[in-house]
Motif scaffolding. Structure first.
Motif, short mmCIF file in Angstrom:
data_model
loop_
_atom_site.label_atom_id
_atom_site.label_comp_id
_atom_site.label_asym_id
_atom_site.label_seq_id
_atom_site.Cartn_x
_atom_site.Cartn_y
_atom_site.Cartn_z
N LYS A 121 6.28 6.66 -0.26
CA LYS A 121 6.34 5.90 0.98
C LYS A 121 5.36 4.73 0.89
CE LYS A 121 6.14 6.42 6.01
NZ LYS A 121 5.83 7.35 7.14
N VAL A 122 5.84 3.53 1.22
CA VAL A 122 5.08 2.31 0.98
C VAL A 122 5.05 1.43 2.21
CG1 VAL A 122 4.86 0.31 -0.56
CG2 VAL A 122 5.93 2.42 -1.40
N LYS A 123 3.95 0.67 2.38
CA LYS A 123 3.85 -0.31 3.46
C LYS A 123 3.58 -1.69 2.88
CE LYS A 123 0.13 -0.85 6.06
NZ LYS A 123 -0.92 -0.64 7.10
N GLU B 94 5.95 -3.72 7.29
CA GLU B 94 7.20 -2.99 7.07
C GLU B 94 6.93 -1.77 6.19
OE1 GLU B 94 11.37 -3.44 4.54
OE2 GLU B 94 9.86 -5.02 4.50
N GLN B 95 7.54 -0.64 6.54
CA GLN B 95 7.41 0.57 5.73
C GLN B 95 8.78 0.97 5.18
OE1 GLN B 95 5.31 3.82 7.59
NE2 GLN B 95 3.74 2.48 8.46
N PHE B 96 8.76 1.50 3.97
CA PHE B 96 10.01 1.94 3.36
C PHE B 96 9.73 3.07 2.37
CE2 PHE B 96 8.31 -1.50 0.80
CZ PHE B 96 8.45 -1.07 -0.51
N GLU B 97 10.79 3.74 1.95
CA GLU B 97 10.66 4.85 1.01
C GLU B 97 11.41 4.52 -0.27
OE1 GLU B 97 12.26 9.20 1.37
OE2 GLU B 97 10.32 9.13 2.44
N ASP B 98 10.87 4.96 -1.40
CA ASP B 98 11.50 4.76 -2.69
C ASP B 98 11.46 6.08 -3.45
OD1 ASP B 98 12.78 3.55 -4.77
OD2 ASP B 98 11.17 2.12 -5.25
N GLU C 133 0.84 -1.20 0.00
CA GLU C 133 0.00 0.00 0.00
C GLU C 133 0.87 1.25 0.00
OE1 GLU C 133 -3.55 2.15 2.61
OE2 GLU C 133 -2.54 0.35 3.38
N VAL C 134 0.60 2.14 -0.93
CA VAL C 134 1.32 3.41 -0.97
C VAL C 134 0.69 4.35 0.05
CG1 VAL C 134 1.95 5.40 -2.37
CG2 VAL C 134 1.99 3.11 -3.37
N LEU C 135 1.50 4.86 0.97
CA LEU C 135 1.00 5.72 2.04
C LEU C 135 1.11 7.20 1.71
CD1 LEU C 135 2.65 3.86 5.06
CD2 LEU C 135 0.34 3.54 4.15
N ASN C 136 2.15 7.55 0.96
CA ASN C 136 2.36 8.97 0.67
C ASN C 136 3.21 9.13 -0.60
OD1 ASN C 136 2.29 11.89 1.62
ND2 ASN C 136 4.50 11.57 1.46
#
Length: 444
Positions: free
Chosen positions: A90-92, A98-102, A78-81
């Motif tokens: 920002k993705v979960k 787990e959350q991370f940024e790309d 899921e894309v959060l932002n």
């Protein structure tokens, strides 16, 4: 080049397949909340009604197919932002939290739409369900096995197809809509009345021109639908009240219509040159009105997704706009429409006239023939064709595709009278019924 694709149903799948071919050196990453891609939601009623036996046939691609093209598939993510200025996302991971940024160089928004869920008392009761994706389809089938009385709310294409499926399935069906007739966005009254009569004759309760105010039930399960005009028993309720674009992630970052649909130009570019959009998430140029409009159709989505890929690096192929062409098969009737109806034209402030003809599909000396009803809508001053509808028990729906091309090319109703169509008694009459409509308009 890093390309981020958010959402992967029709527009996303088309964009990804073409981008993988056109830009083999690019790093393409897809973020999709579901575990599948390319589900044909228009087939839900066929699946529910048992016409389609294997639901897997409603998919025309898969995550594995796209992976094999070299695409990085982030399923159940899921894309959060999204920050379009910094080009970060920002993705979960839904399964692990787990959350991370790309980051990205180009962003493709193919997030589609989501059913409108009215904020009504009792909306959280069990057995009030949506009809949009694969999970919904399976949920409806399982719940329909036990249900006796089913209420379908929303009299668009999905609603009327589900009503037919449930009626054939032997259920007691109530059909509810706030408009005064079914399919009001697609067909004028002389067409919808035919379908309404068929539904009524088969025992479907039509509850038109009334809005749902609340749901009632006991033990957490729905038992009754309350409207502005009455109350109806139901142990299963299907919500089909429409869709809204799923675009909150880029709200305020690109230009949108009031309903949140992203505005794109003829090359599928948003107001941000590195952000593209396609499918149900965006507004599209509507040829009949010559304005942008929100027309969520799978056909529009796959064309737009393909054009995103073609135009990602530089403007290459223009989109020709849409007529919103669609078709429907209910019981023995085949119907289709393109462009604006006479009813809709008045809402758009268009000054139109119309021609309606009833004609047999082939010469009366043939052993069998069927009645065709065709309506043509055209601007009074320019005589430009802007809409058409057809209904018949014989399948002549391809004629609407022909008229869609006429609208797209600004053809006048007078020109239609003399277009070259073939004649063969097995198929038609010396004057094709499209010609006849054009000729009739000459004297109007």
């Amino acid at each position: 080049m890093k390309i981020a694709v958010v959402g992967c149903t029709h527009a996303g799948t088309a964009a990804v397949k073409n981008m993988a071919t056109l830009y083999p050196q690019a790093e393409i990453t897809v973020y999709e909340k579901n575990d599948n891609v390319s589900f044909l939601s228009c087939g839900i009623a066929l699946y529910v009604g048992g016409v389609v036996k294997d639901a897997n046939g409603l998919f025309y691609s898969s995550p594995d197919e796209l992976k094999n093209l070299g695409v990085n598939m982030k399923m159940k993510h899921e894309v959060l932002n999204i920050d379009t200025a910094l080009k970060t996302i920002k993705v979960k991971n839904i399964e692990t939290n787990e959350q991370f940024e790309d980051s990205f160089d180009k962003l493709v928004m193919t997030t589609g739409s989501w059913p409108i869920i009215p904020n009504l008392e009792g909306i959280d009761l069990e057995n009030i369900v949506l009809s949009k994706n694969f999970v919904h389809a399976n949920n409806i089938i399982e719940k329909a096995k036990k249900a006796k009385k089913i209420a379908v709310i929303g009299a668009g294409y999905i609603g009327v197809e589900l009503v037919e499926a449930f009626e054939v399935y032997g259920k007691e069906v109530t059909f509810i809509d706030g408009a005064d007739r079914i399919l009001s966005k697609y067909l004028d009254p002389e067409f919808t009345s035919v379908v309404e009569e068929e539904l009524t004759n088969r025992g479907v309760m039509l509850a038109m021109n009334q809005s749902v105010t609340k749901f009632e039930g006991s033990n957490g399960k729905v038992e009754k639908v309350i409207t502005t005009k009455g109350e109806y028993e139901a142990d299963l309720v299907i919500l089909c009240v429409g869709f809204r674009p799923n675009t909150d992630l880029v709200k305020g970052q690109v230009d949108m219509l009031e309903n949140g649909a992203i505005i794109v130009d003829e090359y599928m570019r948003t107001s941000n040159k590195d952000v593209f959009a396609a499918g149900d998430s965006c507004a599209i140029y509507y040829n009949p009105t010559r304005q942008h409009a929100y027309i969520p159709l799978a056909t529009n989505a796959v064309r737009m997704g393909t054009l995103v890929a073609q135009n990602l690096m530089k403007p290459t192929i223009k989109y020709m706009g849409t007529q919103g062409t669609s078709g429907l098969h209910i019981y023995d009737y085949n119907m289709a429409s393109t462009g604006v109806t006479e009813t809709a034209a008045s809402f758009f402030g268009m000054n139109v006239k119309s021609i309606t003809i009833s004609e047999n599909n082939r010469p009366e000396f043939m052993p069998t023939y069927e009645k065709i009803t065709l309506k043509l809508v055209y601007e009074e001053e320019s005589r430009r064709i802007v809409g058409a509808q057809v209904i018949s028990k014989v399948d002549v729906t391809q004629a609407i595709n022909t008229l869609s091309v006429c609208i797209q090319n600004d053809m006048t109703v007078d020109q239609l009278g003399f277009v070259d169509f073939f004649f063969q008694p097995h198929f038609n009459k010396p004057w094709n019924f499209l010609n006849q409509a054009g000729l009739q308009a000459l004297s109007s």
